[in-house]
Design an enzyme around this catalytic site. Structure first.
Site, short mmCIF file in Angstrom:
data_model
loop_
_atom_site.label_atom_id
_atom_site.label_comp_id
_atom_site.label_asym_id
_atom_site.label_seq_id
_atom_site.Cartn_x
_atom_site.Cartn_y
_atom_site.Cartn_z
N CYS A 12 44.69 -6.26 80.72
CA CYS A 12 43.96 -7.31 80.05
C CYS A 12 43.75 -8.41 81.08
O CYS A 12 44.36 -8.40 82.15
CB CYS A 12 44.80 -7.86 78.90
SG CYS A 12 45.24 -6.58 77.71
N LYS B 247 39.00 -1.73 84.36
CA LYS B 247 39.00 -1.63 85.82
C LYS B 247 40.41 -1.44 86.38
O LYS B 247 40.63 -0.67 87.29
CB LYS B 247 38.37 -2.89 86.39
CG LYS B 247 38.31 -2.92 87.90
CD LYS B 247 36.96 -2.47 88.37
CE LYS B 247 36.86 -2.36 89.86
NZ LYS B 247 36.21 -1.09 90.21
N HIS C 128 35.92 32.91 89.98
CA HIS C 128 37.22 33.29 89.40
C HIS C 128 37.33 32.90 87.93
O HIS C 128 38.43 32.71 87.42
CB HIS C 128 38.35 32.67 90.21
CG HIS C 128 38.39 33.17 91.62
ND1 HIS C 128 38.77 34.44 91.96
CD2 HIS C 128 38.03 32.57 92.79
CE1 HIS C 128 38.67 34.61 93.27
NE2 HIS C 128 38.21 33.48 93.80
N TRP D 208 42.31 -5.05 76.48
CA TRP D 208 42.10 -3.60 76.47
C TRP D 208 43.29 -3.05 75.69
O TRP D 208 44.43 -3.11 76.17
CB TRP D 208 42.09 -3.06 77.90
CG TRP D 208 41.72 -1.61 78.03
CD1 TRP D 208 40.46 -1.08 78.09
CD2 TRP D 208 42.62 -0.50 78.13
NE1 TRP D 208 40.53 0.28 78.22
CE2 TRP D 208 41.83 0.66 78.25
CE3 TRP D 208 44.01 -0.37 78.11
CZ2 TRP D 208 42.39 1.93 78.36
CZ3 TRP D 208 44.57 0.89 78.23
CH2 TRP D 208 43.76 2.04 78.35
N GLU E 27 32.29 8.91 83.61
CA GLU E 27 32.66 7.58 83.14
C GLU E 27 31.47 6.70 82.86
O GLU E 27 31.50 5.90 81.93
CB GLU E 27 33.68 6.91 84.06
CG GLU E 27 33.28 6.71 85.48
CD GLU E 27 34.39 6.06 86.31
OE1 GLU E 27 35.33 5.49 85.76
OE2 GLU E 27 34.27 6.12 87.55
N LYS F 214 32.18 9.99 88.33
CA LYS F 214 31.16 8.94 88.12
C LYS F 214 30.30 9.31 86.92
O LYS F 214 30.01 8.48 86.07
CB LYS F 214 30.24 8.77 89.33
CG LYS F 214 30.84 8.36 90.65
CD LYS F 214 31.48 7.00 90.66
CE LYS F 214 32.92 7.09 90.28
NZ LYS F 214 33.82 6.09 90.74
N GLU G 262 34.68 13.52 92.77
CA GLU G 262 34.45 12.09 92.61
C GLU G 262 33.09 11.82 91.94
O GLU G 262 32.98 10.98 91.05
CB GLU G 262 34.57 11.38 93.98
CG GLU G 262 34.05 9.96 94.04
CD GLU G 262 34.70 9.00 93.04
OE1 GLU G 262 35.65 9.38 92.34
OE2 GLU G 262 34.22 7.86 92.96
N ASN H 196 49.61 -9.58 79.44
CA ASN H 196 49.07 -8.38 80.04
C ASN H 196 50.25 -7.48 80.38
O ASN H 196 51.14 -7.90 81.12
CB ASN H 196 48.28 -8.74 81.31
CG ASN H 196 47.82 -7.51 82.06
OD1 ASN H 196 47.62 -6.46 81.47
ND2 ASN H 196 47.64 -7.64 83.36
N GLY H 197 50.28 -6.28 79.80
CA GLY H 197 51.38 -5.37 80.09
C GLY H 197 51.89 -4.71 78.83
O GLY H 197 51.21 -4.69 77.81
N ARG I 205 38.67 -6.08 83.24
CA ARG I 205 40.04 -5.63 83.00
C ARG I 205 40.24 -5.16 81.56
O ARG I 205 41.28 -4.58 81.23
CB ARG I 205 41.02 -6.77 83.28
CG ARG I 205 40.90 -7.34 84.67
CD ARG I 205 41.83 -8.50 84.84
NE ARG I 205 43.21 -8.07 84.87
CZ ARG I 205 43.87 -7.73 85.95
NH1 ARG I 205 43.27 -7.78 87.12
NH2 ARG I 205 45.11 -7.34 85.90
C1 AGP Z 1 36.90 4.56 89.20
O1 AGP Z 1 35.53 4.58 88.97
C2 AGP Z 1 37.73 4.50 88.01
N1 AGP Z 1 37.36 3.40 87.21
C3 AGP Z 1 39.22 4.73 88.15
O2 AGP Z 1 39.39 6.11 88.31
C4 AGP Z 1 39.99 4.00 89.28
O3 AGP Z 1 39.55 4.45 90.53
C5 AGP Z 1 41.50 4.25 89.13
O4 AGP Z 1 41.92 3.74 87.91
C6 AGP Z 1 42.30 3.64 90.27
O5 AGP Z 1 42.16 2.26 90.32
P1 AGP Z 1 42.62 1.42 91.60
O6 AGP Z 1 41.75 1.85 92.73
O7 AGP Z 1 42.37 -0.01 91.21
O8 AGP Z 1 44.05 1.73 91.84
#
Ligand code: AGP
Length: 606
Positions: free
Chosen positions: A2, A601, A499, A74, A483, A480, A476, A100-101, A27
Site C-alpha cells: 500500500c 508495483k 514434449h 492493495w 499482466e 507482459k 518475460e 503497509n504490511g 503500490r
Molecule cells: C513486472 O512487470 C511485474 N509487475 C512484477 O513481476 C515485478 O517484476 C516483481 O513483482 C518484482 O518486483 P521488484 O522488481 O520490485 O522486486
C-alpha cells in the site's frame, strides 16, 4: 503493498496529501482514505476506487487541516470495501492509523481487545493498531509516544505505520519493521512517504528509516528512536537524485510507453554502473563456491537471462532461482553469493531470500533501482542501476537495464578470471551501441507493432517460444502480455513444445517466436525446426526476426523485421518488441495500462 503519506505543515495540507497518494497509487489502488486533524478533532474520509474517484466522491477538498495522513490500498486482509479502507480509528475516534504490511498476530490481538470492550468495524489486520494504542493509554501509558511504543512491541509481523492523534496535535508518528517509510524534510513542513515519490515535488532531502525504528515529524523537526532501546538514533539526511519531472508522464499517454521510450537512457546508466561497487561484486563472485541470482516475476526472468549471460560471457554456471522458492530450494553457506535483482528493492520474497542467505552466512549483493530501499540497505553491496523512477506497474526499462547490468558483471568477472571471450571487445562495442539501436527500433517499429497488435489482439491464447537466452526473453514478454493485456500467453523453450504442448496447436492458439539472427547459426537452425513443427500442424505463427532472414518468409504469417545486429545484443531488441507488442495489444483491448487489475508495483507481502 500500500502507499502511505503524511504531512505536518502550515495552512491546508489536504491537496498535498491527495497528490502524495496519487503518486503512490502504483503500490495499490483498490481503495483509499485520509485522516486529518481539523479544529482539534480527527476527520476521516475513505472509500473504494482510485484516489481521483474517492477524493471527489467523498469530497476530500472540504477538509482543511495542517496535519494529516493518507493511504492507498492493495487488499490483503479483508475484501475491497469502504469499511476495510484505511485509515482506521480507535473507539474514541482520537487515534487514526494507516499501515503497509501484514500483522501476523492480529487475530489474537483483536480477540484480546474485543474482550476489553473494543468495537471493530472492519475485517482488516490493521484495525487492531488504533485500538491497541488506545488500550495502552487506558492501562496507564505515560504519554502517547509510550503507548505507541508499547503497541509496537506487541505487534508481530511486517509494517510501516503513520499515525495521527488529537492527543498530540501537529505531529505524525511513524514506525517501520520490514516495510519502507521515509521522512521528507521541507521548509516549514515535513512529510512521510512509502517512497520518495510521495514528496519529491516538495523536497529532495530525505531520512530513510531502518527496521525497528519509530519516530515523529512536526512542522519544523523530526526525531527517530530505536524500538529496541528507545534511544534516539542519529540519522543521515539523503539527497534524492530523482526529480518531480522524471516521475511525470511527459506527454506520453501512459507511463508504460514513456518508460519503454526511456530505455536508451536506462541502458546507458546500467552500462556505467558504479565502478567501485562493481569491483566489490566481482571480488565477491570470484571468491564464491556457489552463486545464485534471485528475483521474482520479471526480475526472476531477468535472473534467468543472467544465467545465459554468465555462461556466454564469463563461462560460469550460476543458478537463477525464483525468490519465492529460494528458501525451499537453495543450498546456502558462507561460500555462497546471492545476487538479487529488484526494481523496487521492497519485494517481500526477494527480501526473504536475502535475509535467509545472510542468516546462513552467505555474502549478498543486489542490482536495484530504488536508492535507500530495504534491499539496497540489506545487502553487502548494492549496485544502483539508476534507471530513474519506474511508475507503471508493468516493469520495462528497469528489467532491460538490469539485464545489461548483469552482462557488465559477467564481462568484468570474465576479465578478472582471465576467461574473457576472444571477441569480448566486439561484444562490448555492441553493448555500447545498444542504446542507439533501441532508439532506432523505437522509431522505426512502433507503428508496425501497433498495427500488428490491432490485427492480432483477438487471439486469446498465445505460446511465446524461444531457445537459449531467447527462452527467458519469451517468458518475460509473455508475462507482459498477461499482466497488461490480460491475454493468456505461455512462455516456453521452443524445444520443449514437442514434449506435450504441441497438441494445443490449432486455430485457436497463436505462437510468437523469438528468432535469433542468422549469424547465431546453431540456435537459428534449432528454432527453424521448431517453427516447422508448428507449421506442419497448420498453426498460426508470428516471428520477431532479423533483416535479410529470408529463410523464414514462407514460414511466418506475420514478421517483425529487426536491423541485423551482433548476436549478443539481439535478445534485447526482441525484448523491446515484446514489451511494445504487449503494450499496443493492451491499448487495442482498452485495458487500464499502468494499473492492471489485481496487481501492485511493489509486492511487500508473502
Ligand atoms: C513486472 O512487470 C511485474 N509487475 C512484477 O513481476 C515485478 O517484476 C516483481 O513483482 C518484482 O518486483 P521488484 O522488481 O520490485 O522486486
Amino acid at each position: 503493498m500500500c502507499g502511505i503519506a503524511g504531512v505536518v505543515g502550515q495552512g491546508n495540507v489536504v491537496d498535498t496529501l491527495v497528490r502524495s497518494i496519487r503518486t503512490l497509487e502504483y503500490r495499490g489502488y483498490d481503495s483509499c482514505g485520509i485522516a486529518v486533524l481539523q479544529n482539534g478533532a480527527l476527520a476521516v474520509k475513505k472509500g473504494v476506487g482510485t484516489v481521483e474517484e474517492v477524493s471527489q466522491a467523498e469530497r476530500f477538498s472540504d477538509l482543511d487541516a495542517a496535519t494529516g495522513i493518507a493511504h492507498t490500498r492493495w487488499a490483503t486482509h479483508g475484501a475491497v470495501s469502504a469499511e476495510n479502507a484505511h485509515p482506521f480509528t480507535s473507539c474514541d475516534g482520537r487515534i487514526a492509523v494507516v499501515h503497509n504490511g501484514i500483522i501476523a498476530n492480529w487475530t489474537e490481538l483483536r480477540a484480546r481487545l474485543e474482550a476489553h470492550g473494543h468495537k471493530f468495524r472492519s475485517q482488516t489486520d490493521t484495525e487492531v493498531v488504533p485500538h491497541l494504542i488506545e488500550e495502552q493509554l487506558k492501562l496507564g501509558a505515560a504519554d502517547f509516544e509510550t503507548a505507541f511504543w508499547q503497541s509496537l512491541n506487541l505487534i508481530d509481523g511486517a509494517y510501516s505505520f503513520a499515525v495521527v492523534t488529537s492527543l498530540e496535535p501537529g505531529r505524525v508518528f511513524v514506525a517501520k519493521h520490514k516495510n519502507p517509510i521515509i521522512i521528507g524534510l521541507g521548509e516549514s513542513a515535513n512529510y512521510i512517504g512509502s517512497d520518495f515519490n510521495a514528496f519529491i515535488d516538495k523536497t529532495k532531502r530525505a531520512v530513510v528509516f531502518d527496521d525497528d525504528e519509530y519516530g515523529v515529524i512536526t512542522k519544523d523537526d523530526f526525531w527517530v528512536k530505536s524500538r529496541l532501546t528507545r534511544e534516539v538514533v542519529c540519522k543521515d539526511v539523503t539527497t534524492v537524485q530523482w526529480d518531480a519531472e522524471m516521475a511525470k508522464k511527459g506527454g506520453y499517454p501512459h507511463y508504460m510507453l514513456k518508460e519503454i521510450h526511456e530505455q536508451p537512457h536506462a541502458i546507458r546508466m546500467a552500462l556505467g554502473v558504479d565502478a567501485r561497487g562493481m569491483a566489490q561484486v566481482v571480488e565477491m563472485l570470484r571468491a564464491a563456491k556457489r552463486i545464485y541470482l534471485v528475483g521474482t516475476g520479471t526480475t526472476y526472468y531477468v535472473a534467468l537471462v543472467g544465467q545465459y549471460l554468465f555462461k556466454d560471457h564469463a563461462r560460469r554456471f550460476v543458478s537463477a532461482v525464483a525468490a519465492d522458492e529460494f528458501t525451499l530450494l537453495a543450498e546456502v553457506d558462507a561460500e555462497t553469493v546471492v545476487l538479487a535483482v529488484s526494481q523496487s528493492g521492497e519485494t517481500y520474497d526477494t527480501m526473504q531470500a536475502i535475509r535467509c542467505a545472510k542468516a546462513a552466512g552467505a555474502k549478498t549483493a543486489a542490482v536495484v533501482n530504488v536508492m535507500g530501499s530495504s534491499l539496497a540497505r540489506e545487502v553487502n553491496v548494492a549496485l544502483l542501476q539508476m534507471s530513474g523512477p519506474e511508475i507503471s506497474v508493468i516493469s520495462t526499462k528497469a528489467a532491460l537495464a538490469q539485464m545489461v547490468a548483469l552482462y557488465r558483471i559477467a564481462a568484468d568477472l570474465a576479465r578478472a578470471d582471465g576467461t574473457a571471450r576472444g571477441d569480448a571487445a566486439d561484444v562490448a562495442a555492441a553493448f555500447a551501441a545498444l542504446p542507439d539501436l533501441v532508439q532506432q527500433v523505437l522509431n522505426e517499429k512502433s507503428g508496425f507493432l501497433n498495427t500488428l497488435a490491432k490485427h492480432t489482439c483477438g487471439w486469446k491464447d498465445w505460446l511465446f517460444l524461444g531457445r537459449g537466452v531467447y527462452y527467458p526473453i519469451a517468458l518475460e514478454c509473455a508475462l507482459k502480455m498477461k499482466e497488461v493485456a490480460y491475454r493468456h500467453a505461455e512462455g516456453m523453450p521452443a524445444g520443449f513444445l514437442k514434449h506435450g504442448t504441441l497438441s494445443l496447436i490449432d486455430d485457436d492458439i497463436c505462437s510468437l517466436i523469438f528468432v535469433p539472427p542468422k549469424r547465431d547459426e546453431a540456435l537459428h537452425k534449432m528454432v527453424l525446426a521448431n517453427i516447422e513443427q508448428i507449421r506442419a500442424r497448420e498453426g498460426h505463427v508470428v516471428g520477431f526476426v532479423y533483416d535479410a532472414d529470408e529463410s523464414l518468409a514462407s514460414l511466418l504469417d506475420e514478421r517483425v523485421l529487426l536491423p541485423d545486429v551482433h548476436p549478443s545484443i539481439a535478445p534485447f531488441l526482441e525484448l523491446l518488441c515484446g514489451q511494445m507488442f504487449a503494450y499496443f495489444t493492451a491499448v487495442a483491448l482498452k485495458r487500464p495500462i499502468d494499473r492492471p487489475r489485481s496487481l501492485a508495483k511493489s509486492v511487500t507481502v508473502p
